[in-house]
Design a protein around this motif. Sequence first.
Motif, PDB file in Angstrom:
ATOM      1  N   LEU A 257      11.297  36.688  57.536  1.00 53.23           N
ATOM      2  CA  LEU A 257      11.815  35.514  56.830  1.00 53.23           C
ATOM      3  C   LEU A 257      11.281  35.376  55.410  1.00 53.23           C
ATOM      4  O   LEU A 257      12.016  34.904  54.531  1.00 53.23           O
ATOM      5  CB  LEU A 257      11.517  34.251  57.637  1.00 53.23           C
ATOM      6  CG  LEU A 257      12.136  34.242  59.043  1.00 53.23           C
ATOM      7  CD1 LEU A 257      11.866  32.912  59.727  1.00 53.23           C
ATOM      8  CD2 LEU A 257      13.634  34.543  59.008  1.00 53.23           C
TER       9      LEU A 257
ATOM     10  N   VAL B 235      14.267  38.131  54.131  1.00 49.76           N
ATOM     11  CA  VAL B 235      15.217  37.095  53.722  1.00 49.76           C
ATOM     12  C   VAL B 235      14.843  36.502  52.370  1.00 49.76           C
ATOM     13  O   VAL B 235      15.686  36.346  51.487  1.00 49.76           O
ATOM     14  CB  VAL B 235      15.301  35.983  54.792  1.00 49.76           C
ATOM     15  CG1 VAL B 235      16.164  34.818  54.297  1.00 49.76           C
ATOM     16  CG2 VAL B 235      15.866  36.536  56.093  1.00 49.76           C
TER      17      VAL B 235
ATOM     18  N   ALA C 173      18.301  29.164  51.816  1.00 46.08           N
ATOM     19  CA  ALA C 173      19.042  30.308  52.353  1.00 46.08           C
ATOM     20  C   ALA C 173      20.511  29.964  52.576  1.00 46.08           C
ATOM     21  O   ALA C 173      20.853  28.875  53.041  1.00 46.08           O
ATOM     22  CB  ALA C 173      18.420  30.759  53.667  1.00 46.08           C
TER      23      ALA C 173
ATOM     24  N   LEU D 207      23.432  30.471  54.874  1.00 46.31           N
ATOM     25  CA  LEU D 207      23.515  30.824  56.285  1.00 46.31           C
ATOM     26  C   LEU D 207      24.893  31.355  56.655  1.00 46.31           C
ATOM     27  O   LEU D 207      25.461  31.038  57.701  1.00 46.31           O
ATOM     28  CB  LEU D 207      23.146  29.605  57.133  1.00 46.31           C
ATOM     29  CG  LEU D 207      21.757  29.031  56.849  1.00 46.31           C
ATOM     30  CD1 LEU D 207      21.494  27.812  57.721  1.00 46.31           C
ATOM     31  CD2 LEU D 207      20.673  30.078  57.054  1.00 46.31           C
TER      32      LEU D 207
ATOM     33  N   ASP E 233      25.894  37.384  54.726  1.00 45.20           N
ATOM     34  CA  ASP E 233      25.017  38.440  55.213  1.00 45.20           C
ATOM     35  C   ASP E 233      24.876  38.329  56.731  1.00 45.20           C
ATOM     36  O   ASP E 233      24.516  37.278  57.255  1.00 45.20           O
ATOM     37  CB  ASP E 233      23.649  38.283  54.546  1.00 45.20           C
ATOM     38  CG  ASP E 233      22.678  39.399  54.908  1.00 45.20           C
ATOM     39  OD1 ASP E 233      22.860  40.037  55.964  1.00 45.20           O
ATOM     40  OD2 ASP E 233      21.729  39.625  54.135  1.00 45.20           O
TER      41      ASP E 233
ATOM     42  N   LEU F 210      21.880  36.614  58.151  1.00 45.31           N
ATOM     43  CA  LEU F 210      21.755  35.168  57.967  1.00 45.31           C
ATOM     44  C   LEU F 210      22.896  34.381  58.591  1.00 45.31           C
ATOM     45  O   LEU F 210      22.790  33.166  58.754  1.00 45.31           O
ATOM     46  CB  LEU F 210      21.687  34.847  56.469  1.00 45.31           C
ATOM     47  CG  LEU F 210      20.397  35.266  55.769  1.00 45.31           C
ATOM     48  CD1 LEU F 210      20.510  35.057  54.267  1.00 45.31           C
ATOM     49  CD2 LEU F 210      19.216  34.477  56.321  1.00 45.31           C
TER      50      LEU F 210
ATOM     51  N   GLY G 225      22.457  31.626  60.991  1.00 40.90           N
ATOM     52  CA  GLY G 225      21.005  31.467  61.056  1.00 40.90           C
ATOM     53  C   GLY G 225      20.320  32.484  61.937  1.00 40.90           C
ATOM     54  O   GLY G 225      19.207  32.253  62.415  1.00 40.90           O
TER      55      GLY G 225
END
Length: 446
Positions: free
Chosen positions: A59, A63, A116, A118, A121, A124, A127
Motif C-alpha cells: 500500500l 500503490v 487513491a 479505486l 488499475d 485498485l 479497493g
Amino acid sequence: MPAEALRERIAAELLAARARTAVLTGSVDDRDLTAQHSPLMSPLVWDLAHIGNQEELWLLRTVGGRDPLLPGIDSLYDAFEHPRAERPSLPLLPPAEARAYAHDVRGRVLDVLEAAALDGDPLLRGGFAFGMVAQHEQQHDETMLITHQLRQGPPVLDDPAPPPAPADAAALPAEVLVPGGDFTMGTSTEPWALDNERPAHTVHVPAFHLDTVPVTNGAYQRFVADGGYDDPRWWTPEGWDHRQRAGLTAPLFWTRDGATWLRRRFGRTEEVPADEPVVHVCWYEADAYARWAGRRLPTEAEWEKAARHDPATGRSRRYPWGDADPTPEHANLGQRHLRPAPAGSHPAGASPHGARQLIGDVWEWTSSRFTPYPGFRAWPYREYSEVFFGGDYRVLRGGSFGVAPVACRGTFRNWDHPVRRQIFSGFRTARDAEPRTAGRTAPGAA
C-alpha cells in the motif's frame, strides 16, 4: 459502491484488523511476544512487524509510490525466505519498535487511501489491494490466536461463552440431501476474492448427503472409545504411519482424567463439551473417523455446493444464507468467542438445504487436494497460492471462530498439510445419495 462509501468500508476493515492485532499482541508481556511458543509458529513480534511490512510493501510502495521506511528489513519478514522455526534467531525489531513501525505504516496508508483512485488499475479496482491487506492482517490474527492456544501460562484473553444452542438443535436431522446437478463454483465478481477462488466455473456434483452440523466432541469420543485410534482399518496407510509415529490418541489438547475428557483452551483446563464441534484434529483423524462411521469426507466441490447453491434459483450465493455480509446471528466469526458454538447454532445462517454452521466455528477438512481452478491466473503475486499447488495440502472450508468475516466467504479456500492440527480444524462427513453404508454411529450428533 460509491467511492466514498468504499473508502469508509476499507478504513473500517483496516481499523478492525488492527484492533484485533492490538489485543493479541498487547495481552502478553515482551517476553511472551519474543518467545517462540511452538516451532510450528512464529514469535508474535514477528507477526506484528510482518503485518506492517506487507502493508508497507503493497500500500505504501506499490500503490503509493513511497520509499522504504526501514531499508533492509524486508528479508527479515519474508515468510518464504525464513521458515517459522528459524525466525526467533533473526535480528527482529524489538516489541516497541515493531509496534511503532506498524503504527507509522498504518497512518501513512490511511493518507494513501484518501488519495487513491479505486478504479481503473486492477490492483485498485474495488479497493482490492486494500482488501487484500486487511484480509492478510486478519489471517495473521488467526495465526496469532493459534499461538496463544499453544502458549503455556495463565489465561490472558477475554473469553465470553457463545449463546446456548437453539431449542430445535436436538431435533435436527442427522444429514441433509444436496441434489445433484451443475452449479457455479468459485467467483469472478467478488471484488476482494483472492486468486485461488477465481475464476467462476461450472461443476457437476452428483447428489449426496451431508451432515447437518459438524461432527461433535461427543460423537468423536465414541470413535475414540471404540478403539478408532488403534484400528488400522480406518486409516489410510500414510495416516496410520503418522498416527503411530506421532502417538495420536485423541484430538490435540485433550487429556483424560479417569472417565472424563478434559481439554486445555487458551490457558484454561475444562471438561470437553459434548455438544461443540470437535476441533484440533488433523486430516488423517477426520478421514479415519469418517471411514469408521461408514461415511467419507466431502469433496471441496460438494462442500461449496452445499454452502452456496440455491436450488430455487440455480444461482450460487455468497454465503449459505444469501449475499448479505455475516452478522453474529449468521455465524461465529471474528474471535467474539474463543470456541465453537454448540452444534445446531445459528439457524439464520443455514443453507437452503438445511445444513448449519457451514461458515464459522471450525475450518472443515475436505477430501480434496489444493489445486488451481480451470483458467487460474496467479495474481497479484504467485506466492499466495500457486507455489502451494501440487503438494500434499488438503483444502479446508468455511472459516472458524478465529477468522474475521472479511477473510471468510463461501468461496474462500484454506489449505494445510494433512498432519496439521494446531489449527482450528474440524469436519463434517458425507455419503453418496444411495443406500447408507453400515456405520458405527450417527455422525454429527452429540
